[in-house]
Design a protein around this motif. Sequence first.
Motif, short mmCIF file in Angstrom:
data_model
loop_
_atom_site.label_atom_id
_atom_site.label_comp_id
_atom_site.label_asym_id
_atom_site.label_seq_id
_atom_site.Cartn_x
_atom_site.Cartn_y
_atom_site.Cartn_z
N LYS A 72 9.46 77.79 89.57
CA LYS A 72 9.39 76.32 89.59
C LYS A 72 9.64 75.78 88.19
O LYS A 72 8.95 76.15 87.25
CB LYS A 72 8.03 75.86 90.09
CG LYS A 72 7.73 76.28 91.53
CD LYS A 72 6.51 75.58 92.09
CE LYS A 72 5.25 75.96 91.33
NZ LYS A 72 4.04 75.34 91.95
N ARG A 73 10.63 74.86 88.08
CA ARG A 73 10.99 74.33 86.78
C ARG A 73 10.63 72.85 86.68
O ARG A 73 10.96 72.07 87.55
CB ARG A 73 12.49 74.46 86.52
CG ARG A 73 13.07 75.80 86.92
CD ARG A 73 14.55 75.85 86.64
NE ARG A 73 15.18 77.05 87.19
CZ ARG A 73 16.40 77.46 86.89
NH1 ARG A 73 17.13 76.77 86.03
NH2 ARG A 73 16.89 78.54 87.43
N THR A 74 9.98 72.48 85.59
CA THR A 74 9.72 71.08 85.26
C THR A 74 9.99 70.94 83.77
O THR A 74 9.12 71.19 82.93
CB THR A 74 8.26 70.68 85.57
OG1 THR A 74 7.96 71.01 86.93
CG2 THR A 74 8.04 69.19 85.34
N LEU A 75 11.22 70.52 83.45
CA LEU A 75 11.66 70.55 82.06
C LEU A 75 12.07 69.17 81.58
O LEU A 75 12.74 68.42 82.31
CB LEU A 75 12.84 71.51 81.89
CG LEU A 75 12.66 72.94 82.43
CD1 LEU A 75 13.93 73.75 82.19
CD2 LEU A 75 11.48 73.62 81.77
N ASP A 76 11.68 68.84 80.37
CA ASP A 76 12.14 67.62 79.71
C ASP A 76 13.54 67.91 79.15
O ASP A 76 13.67 68.62 78.14
CB ASP A 76 11.16 67.23 78.59
CG ASP A 76 11.49 65.89 77.95
OD1 ASP A 76 12.67 65.48 78.02
OD2 ASP A 76 10.58 65.26 77.36
N GLU A 77 14.56 67.34 79.80
CA GLU A 77 15.93 67.72 79.49
C GLU A 77 16.40 67.26 78.11
O GLU A 77 17.40 67.77 77.61
CB GLU A 77 16.88 67.17 80.56
CG GLU A 77 16.57 67.66 81.97
CD GLU A 77 16.83 69.15 82.12
OE1 GLU A 77 17.59 69.72 81.31
OE2 GLU A 77 16.29 69.75 83.07
N VAL A 78 15.70 66.31 77.51
CA VAL A 78 16.17 65.78 76.22
C VAL A 78 15.37 66.38 75.05
O VAL A 78 15.50 65.92 73.92
CB VAL A 78 16.08 64.25 76.17
CG1 VAL A 78 17.00 63.63 77.20
CG2 VAL A 78 14.65 63.77 76.40
N CYS A 79 14.57 67.39 75.33
CA CYS A 79 13.74 67.99 74.27
C CYS A 79 14.62 68.77 73.29
O CYS A 79 15.39 69.65 73.70
CB CYS A 79 12.70 68.91 74.91
SG CYS A 79 11.72 69.80 73.68
N ILE A 80 14.47 68.43 72.02
CA ILE A 80 15.22 69.11 70.96
C ILE A 80 14.21 69.82 70.03
O ILE A 80 13.22 69.23 69.61
CB ILE A 80 16.06 68.12 70.12
CG1 ILE A 80 17.02 67.34 71.01
CG2 ILE A 80 16.82 68.87 69.01
CD1 ILE A 80 18.10 68.18 71.64
N VAL A 81 14.49 71.08 69.75
CA VAL A 81 13.66 71.81 68.79
C VAL A 81 14.57 72.40 67.73
O VAL A 81 15.79 72.50 67.92
CB VAL A 81 12.86 72.94 69.47
CG1 VAL A 81 11.86 72.39 70.46
CG2 VAL A 81 13.77 73.97 70.10
N TYR A 82 13.97 72.78 66.60
CA TYR A 82 14.71 73.42 65.52
C TYR A 82 14.27 74.87 65.41
O TYR A 82 13.09 75.15 65.24
CB TYR A 82 14.47 72.68 64.20
CG TYR A 82 15.16 71.35 64.14
CD1 TYR A 82 16.39 71.22 63.49
CD2 TYR A 82 14.60 70.24 64.74
CE1 TYR A 82 17.04 69.99 63.45
CE2 TYR A 82 15.25 69.01 64.70
CZ TYR A 82 16.46 68.89 64.05
OH TYR A 82 17.10 67.68 64.02
N GLY A 83 15.23 75.78 65.57
CA GLY A 83 14.86 77.19 65.52
C GLY A 83 16.06 78.09 65.64
O GLY A 83 17.22 77.65 65.64
N ASP A 84 15.77 79.38 65.80
CA ASP A 84 16.79 80.40 65.96
C ASP A 84 17.00 80.61 67.45
O ASP A 84 16.09 81.04 68.16
CB ASP A 84 16.34 81.69 65.28
CG ASP A 84 17.43 82.76 65.26
OD1 ASP A 84 17.86 83.17 66.36
OD2 ASP A 84 17.83 83.17 64.16
N SER A 85 18.19 80.33 67.94
CA SER A 85 18.45 80.35 69.38
C SER A 85 18.18 81.73 69.99
O SER A 85 17.54 81.84 71.04
CB SER A 85 19.90 79.94 69.64
OG SER A 85 20.20 80.02 71.01
N ASP A 86 18.65 82.80 69.35
CA ASP A 86 18.46 84.15 69.90
C ASP A 86 16.99 84.51 69.99
O ASP A 86 16.53 85.08 70.99
CB ASP A 86 19.21 85.17 69.04
CG ASP A 86 20.72 85.03 69.12
OD1 ASP A 86 21.19 84.44 70.13
OD2 ASP A 86 21.41 85.47 68.20
#
Length: 471
Positions: free
Chosen positions: A340-354
């Motif tokens: 079950k997914r409930t995600l804020d689609e506009v959430c931006i974070v700063y990090g290492d993608s991998d």
Amino acid sequence: MKPLSIKKKVLFLILVVTGIVAASALALTYYLYQHLYVDKQIDSLSLQGKKLAQIYHQHGKDTYFTDRIKWANDSSHANIIFTDDPMELSSGLPFDTNTNDNLITFKERQKLLQGETVVLIREHSQFHQDILGIAIPVFSSKNELSGTIFLSMPLSDVYEPFVQIRLTLGISILLILLLIFFIGYKSSNQVVRTINQMKEIAMEMESGDFSKRMAVTKNGDELNQLSRSFNKLSSTLEKVEQHRREFLANVSHELRTPLSYMKGYAEGIEEGIIDQKKGMHIIQDEAARLSRLVHDLLDLAQLEGDSYPLTMEPIVFAQLIHDVLDQMAFIANQKGIYLKRTLDEVCIVYGDSDRLQQVVRNLLDNAIHYTPSGKSVSIELLVHQDKAELRVTDEGNGIPEEDLPHVSERFYRVNKARTRKDGGSGLGLAIVYQIMKKHHGTFDIHSEAECGTTALIQLPNTPIDEDLPTI
């Protein structure tokens, strides 16, 4: 030459300090006696003599002058005489007409003749003691030298009032010196005991025993603070040593198991007692397990270092989670688990993608493994002010409360029987913890027995200052 011990050095220092204090006290006593008390008496006698000389200058040697001489003799401790002939002082008169000793020297008599005041401190043969004397020339109204006023007093009279002061001061200084020596000696013994105890414990540490501790009292002096710090160091080293042994034991066990299986099945295939197809399949599974373990160990070792590089960039966190969910959907479907997914689609974070993908994958892998068939795993992504919050919740049996503080430790498993059947290296959550630490984020586990488990991570959604301390 054998070097001095710390105790001897401290005692030597105490003796030096005590000697300096004693010498200073003697110098102070001499100064108080000579420059304060004796000089004060000289000033007093000089003032008294000059006043008498002024009276003589005004009245001459009349009844008023002689009465003032008599009154001065009666009202002071000094012996005051007036002589018309300074030669009497030079010959020892008027104290003793039979003595051959001079009261004043020839040079001092010449000073008197020149109108100068003479101050002398010397032994008088008649009295067998030192006297303090002041000879003041007297001039008539015509400014002619008419005689000498001589004021004298035994130096013992000057010394006696000071005896009590010197005695009191001496006793006080002696007590202070004894106190300094006692405190210094006691402190030196305490310092030496503390250092010797540290030395003994350090020798035990060299042999691998980190269980010994320093004795600590309730007072908060520097030695006790040092002992507490030393005990904290010992405790930390003991934990490090314990973790090192556990780590080596776990690594040995984890490596030995797949290697044993691979060796056993290879020998079975070679001898023809195991079907080749089945044996090769098991060998491949164990090789894959061994590869995952080595990969996880390398990841963890790199992440625990201070110089591991991260490629920090803005990431659409919801899209990253969708990608991982799509990859793991097949495994979840095989087990009959609904995601079950409930995600804020506009959430931006700063990090290492991998690395953030690795975090999400490890959390989902744990949740799927612990969730029974027919249940669901919930993935929620929310934004709270300046933080992105990801919750991964399963419907498994939960984690006992006593195990919660340890789930992010290396090789820790709640279900000790899970090592072979369900796979996993016991390093997944340890890797998650280290990655979140590198991203200045947090990682928490909330769980209740029979009620499922929630893994919670929080990441800043603003650029990370690399100089900030890790949370």
